[in-house]
Design an enzyme around this catalytic site. Structure first.
Site, PDB file in Angstrom:
ATOM      1  N   ASP A  21       0.793  -1.171   0.024  1.00 39.48           N
ATOM      2  CA  ASP A  21      -0.195   0.078  -0.023  1.00 39.48           C
ATOM      3  C   ASP A  21       0.810   1.334   0.109  1.00 39.48           C
ATOM      4  OD1 ASP A  21      -1.771   1.948   0.472  1.00 39.48           O
ATOM      5  OD2 ASP A  21      -2.288   1.592   2.539  1.00 39.48           O
ATOM      6  N   ASN A  23      -0.344   4.663  -0.133  1.00 40.37           N
ATOM      7  CA  ASN A  23      -0.918   6.047   0.107  1.00 40.37           C
ATOM      8  C   ASN A  23      -1.439   5.762   1.512  1.00 40.37           C
ATOM      9  OD1 ASN A  23      -3.082   4.201  -0.702  1.00 40.37           O
ATOM     10  ND2 ASN A  23      -3.827   5.695  -2.068  1.00 40.37           N
ATOM     11  N   ASP A  25      -4.086   3.633   2.796  1.00 37.08           N
ATOM     12  CA  ASP A  25      -5.358   3.480   2.934  1.00 37.08           C
ATOM     13  C   ASP A  25      -5.605   1.984   3.506  1.00 37.08           C
ATOM     14  OD1 ASP A  25      -5.136   2.151   0.532  1.00 37.08           O
ATOM     15  OD2 ASP A  25      -6.329   3.273  -0.450  1.00 37.08           O
ATOM     16  N   ASP A  29      -1.652  -1.334  -3.784  1.00 38.81           N
ATOM     17  CA  ASP A  29      -2.039  -0.527  -5.003  1.00 38.81           C
ATOM     18  C   ASP A  29      -0.977  -0.564  -6.166  1.00 38.81           C
ATOM     19  OD1 ASP A  29      -0.194   1.414  -3.979  1.00 38.81           O
ATOM     20  OD2 ASP A  29      -1.754   2.251  -2.750  1.00 38.81           O
ATOM     21  N   ASP A 103      -5.135  -9.579 -15.453  1.00 38.61           N
ATOM     22  CA  ASP A 103      -6.158 -10.457 -15.492  1.00 38.61           C
ATOM     23  C   ASP A 103      -7.377  -9.976 -16.268  1.00 38.61           C
ATOM     24  OD1 ASP A 103      -8.045 -12.481 -14.351  1.00 38.61           O
ATOM     25  OD2 ASP A 103      -6.766 -12.537 -12.444  1.00 38.61           O
ATOM     26  N   ASP A 204      -9.628 -15.488 -17.098  1.00 38.47           N
ATOM     27  CA  ASP A 204     -10.570 -15.750 -16.364  1.00 38.47           C
ATOM     28  C   ASP A 204     -11.461 -16.827 -16.803  1.00 38.47           C
ATOM     29  OD1 ASP A 204     -11.244 -15.745 -13.301  1.00 38.47           O
ATOM     30  OD2 ASP A 204     -12.853 -14.868 -14.284  1.00 38.47           O
ATOM     31  N   GLU A 263      -7.328 -19.778 -17.945  1.00 41.57           N
ATOM     32  CA  GLU A 263      -7.955 -20.569 -16.644  1.00 41.57           C
ATOM     33  C   GLU A 263      -8.815 -21.448 -17.252  1.00 41.57           C
ATOM     34  OE1 GLU A 263      -9.735 -20.301 -12.082  1.00 41.57           O
ATOM     35  OE2 GLU A 263     -10.465 -18.773 -13.860  1.00 41.57           O
ATOM     36  N   HIS A 323      -4.978 -17.228  -5.376  1.00 36.70           N
ATOM     37  CA  HIS A 323      -6.014 -16.694  -4.561  1.00 36.70           C
ATOM     38  C   HIS A 323      -7.248 -17.325  -4.444  1.00 36.70           C
ATOM     39  CE1 HIS A 323      -6.953 -15.811  -8.781  1.00 36.70           C
ATOM     40  NE2 HIS A 323      -8.069 -15.404  -8.305  1.00 36.70           N
ATOM     41  N   ASP A 324      -7.303 -18.523  -4.919  1.00 34.20           N
ATOM     42  CA  ASP A 324      -8.795 -19.224  -4.746  1.00 34.20           C
ATOM     43  C   ASP A 324      -8.398 -20.329  -3.804  1.00 34.20           C
ATOM     44  OD1 ASP A 324     -10.077 -17.783  -6.488  1.00 34.20           O
ATOM     45  OD2 ASP A 324      -9.435 -18.845  -8.254  1.00 34.20           O
TER      46      ASP A 324
HETATM   47  C1  NOJ Z   1     -11.780 -17.472 -11.244  1.00 32.13           C
HETATM   48  C2  NOJ Z   1     -11.130 -16.549 -10.124  1.00 32.13           C
HETATM   49  O1  NOJ Z   1      -9.885 -17.002  -9.907  1.00 32.13           O
HETATM   50  C3  NOJ Z   1     -11.968 -16.452  -9.039  1.00 32.13           C
HETATM   51  O2  NOJ Z   1     -11.176 -15.563  -8.176  1.00 32.13           O
HETATM   52  C4  NOJ Z   1     -13.090 -15.621  -9.588  1.00 32.13           C
HETATM   53  O3  NOJ Z   1     -13.818 -15.682  -8.181  1.00 32.13           O
HETATM   54  C5  NOJ Z   1     -13.958 -16.416 -10.431  1.00 32.13           C
HETATM   55  N1  NOJ Z   1     -13.069 -16.941 -11.561  1.00 32.13           N
HETATM   56  C6  NOJ Z   1     -15.116 -15.840 -11.034  1.00 32.13           C
HETATM   57  O4  NOJ Z   1     -14.554 -14.719 -11.946  1.00 32.13           O
END
Ligand code: NOJ
Length: 523
Positions: A21, A23, A25, A29, A103, A204, A263, A323-324
């Site tokens: 970050d 700034n 907040d 960023d 992305d 995605d 993906e 991140h999933d």
């Molecule tokens: C896959 C992404 O990696 C995930 O984070 C997202 O929630 C879904 N696609 C929907 O876009």
């Protein structure tokens, strides 16, 4: 690194809100990333040495799915920066030979996107058919399709008394790629960013982009067992999707050296290769490691299957964390052995044949973080793997100012942080740095063939990597105790995940400590 650079690159996923970050907040960023580019690759062995960044979505968004619900494809979310900060990041990254991949979220928009606002306003609106609308019967959804996040994939919309399709949240309506105007609009989005200089896209859920024209019901997975769910035969991974993929590729091919990584969630892993045909994706995520148990047989099966399914032209990728999913160090946690396990897997990730996709923080051994109920942000429960990067032991973890509250709670910064690990030759960070350099400088690891060694003990895995000039062996011990690998040498140990290992020449036999990974230069 130019033609086919994505085959030799080490990619690094940055969850932008959580990296740095600038700034105060409490939200990461673009300027924060720019400030840490030297950490990522300054061209010296002091930096991590990654070649390409994949940035999580940066477009304006109501943040119901933290950027995967885009309300303006050609803008930048004000919390993350503006075009000046974006151009600066791109220029500074390129100055360090770091590529930047964005992305792209083409399957759905936010329900606040102007296209959807128009589409839902009237059945006669010229954008009505940009989304997937259907009447249903007697107030019931048009078919049995399910949202990936649970429940029906159809949302009834009162103003026009019809249902729209959402493969994810109701706030993420699916676009209709059977409408050529939608295809053209998305191509314009790609061109917009390519002209701005990005090196490509992570696309995605690319395998979701086409839906059955007749909206037929998905069949049950097991007709005898209704609890087993449905096969998404008519809602995902349709044969027609490949024409959409080829269309995206044609846009990329008008530019020099740009790429896309899809993906892909194939209904059957065998169809992953279809997305990697010469006129489709350059790379596609291979999520097999995310499903592996911590044992040699499981990882061996994932590698052998990948090698078998991808033919000569298709290049593999590997991912241990993103991140999933829960971070792998936490998935495979085992008391005092946890760190050793993650160190060994770092060896595997950087020496297996294919492009590694690392996830920010894995290089310092960041764990999943327990999020108190009052601070949870993600409707699908994935906050734990998205917490702020742990730069130092400071109150804010060095992620934001001391006074600011980070948007998600920090993990254990005393246990893992860049500042301390940077100077410790035995740290996880130092291991990743050395591995990435070793890989970069070694043709066998970078582009050599891969063979799984046959004679290893059942809880070990041996990979032989060979190029015209180099022969390397990678020996991985998944056991919690010592193991002996016979007939692997002679060779010279180039690197070990075990800080206590004496580096040097070996004869025929290699003794591995518990959860140790060794890279051996064969002579
Ligand atoms: C896959 C992404 O990696 C995930 O984070 C997202 O929630 C879904 N696609 C929907 O876009």
């Amino acid at each position: 690194m130019s033609a086919g650079w994505w085959k030799k690159a080490v990619f690094y996923e940055i969850y932008v809100r959580s990296f740095a970050d600038s700034n105060g907040d409490g939200i990461g960023d673009l300027d924060g990333i720019t400030a840490h580019l030297d950490y990522l690759n300054d061209g010296t062995p002091e930096s991590l040495g990654v070649d390409a960044l994949w940035l999580s979505p940066i477009n304006p968004s109501p943040l119901r799915d933290f950027g995967y619900d885009v309300s303006d494809y050609c803008g930048i979310h004000p919390e993350l920066g503006d075009f000046a900060s974006f151009d600066r990041l791109l220029a500074e990254a390129h100055r360090r030979n770091i590529r930047v991949v964005l992305d792209l979220v083409p399957n759905h928009t936010s329900d606040q996107h102007p296209w959807f606002l128009e589409s839902r306003s009237s059945r006669r609106n010229h954008r009505r058919d940009w989304y997937i609308w259907a009447d249903g019967e007697f107030g019931h959804p048009p078919n049995n399709w399910l949202s990936t996040f649970g429940g029906s994939a159809w949302q009834y919309d009162e103003p026009t008394r019809a249902f729209y399709l959402h493969s994810f949240l109701p706030e993420q309506p699916d676009l209709n790629y059977r409408n050529p105007e939608v295809v053209a609009a998305m191509h314009d989005v790609l061109r917009f960013w390519l002209l701005r200089g990005v090196d490509g896209f992570r696309v995605d859920v690319i395998s979701y982009l086409m839906k059955d024209a007749a909206l037929r019901d998905n069949p049950p997975r097991d007709p005898a067992n209704p609890g087993a769910g449905l096969v998404p035969a008519f809602s995902q991974d349709l044969p027609e999707v490949h024409e959409v993929v080829r269309g995206l590729r044609r846009v990329l091919d008008d530019f020099v050296d740009r790429m896309m990584v899809g993906e892909v969630w194939p209904r059957d892993q065998r169809s992953l290769a279809d997305y990697l045909r010469p006129n489709e994706c350059h790379l596609a995520f291979n999520f097999r490691f995310l499903m592996c148990r911590y044992d040699a047989a499981s990882f061996r099966a994932a590698i052998e299957e990948t090698e078998t399914l991808l033919d000569d032209g298709a290049w593999p990728t590997y991912t241990l964390s993103n991140h999933d999913f829960a971070r792998h160090i936490s998935r495979y946690a085992e008391g005092a052995a946890t760190e050793a396990r993650a160190r060994m897997l770092a060896v595997l990730m950087t020496t297996v044949r294919g492009t590694p996709f690392l996830y920010y923080g894995e290089e310092i051994g960041m764990h999943n973080v327990e999020i108190p109920s009052g601070r949870r942000r993600d409707p699908a429960g994935r906050d734990s793997c998205r917490t702020p990067m742990q730069w130092s032991e400071a109150r804010s973890g060095g992620f934001t100012t001391a006074a600011a509250t980070p948007w998600l709670p920090l993990g254990d910064c005393a246990a893992a942080n860049v500042e301390r690990e940077r100077h410790d030759p035995h740290s996880m960070l130092s291991l990743y740095r050395r591995l990435i350099r070793l890989r970069r400088d070694n043709p066998a690891l970078l582009e050599g063939t891969l063979r799984v060694g046959a004679d290893a003990p059942a809880d070990c895995l041996v990979l032989i990597r060979e190029s015209a000039s180099h022969r390397m062996a990678v020996a991985l011990n998944f056991a919690g105790e010592r193991r002996r690998i016979t007939a692997i040498g002679p060779g010279v140990i180039a690197l070990s995940s075990d800080p206590d290992r004496n580096i040097g020449a070996i004869g025929e036999t290699l003794e591995l400590s518990a959860n140790e990974g060794v890279v051996l230069k064969l002579v």
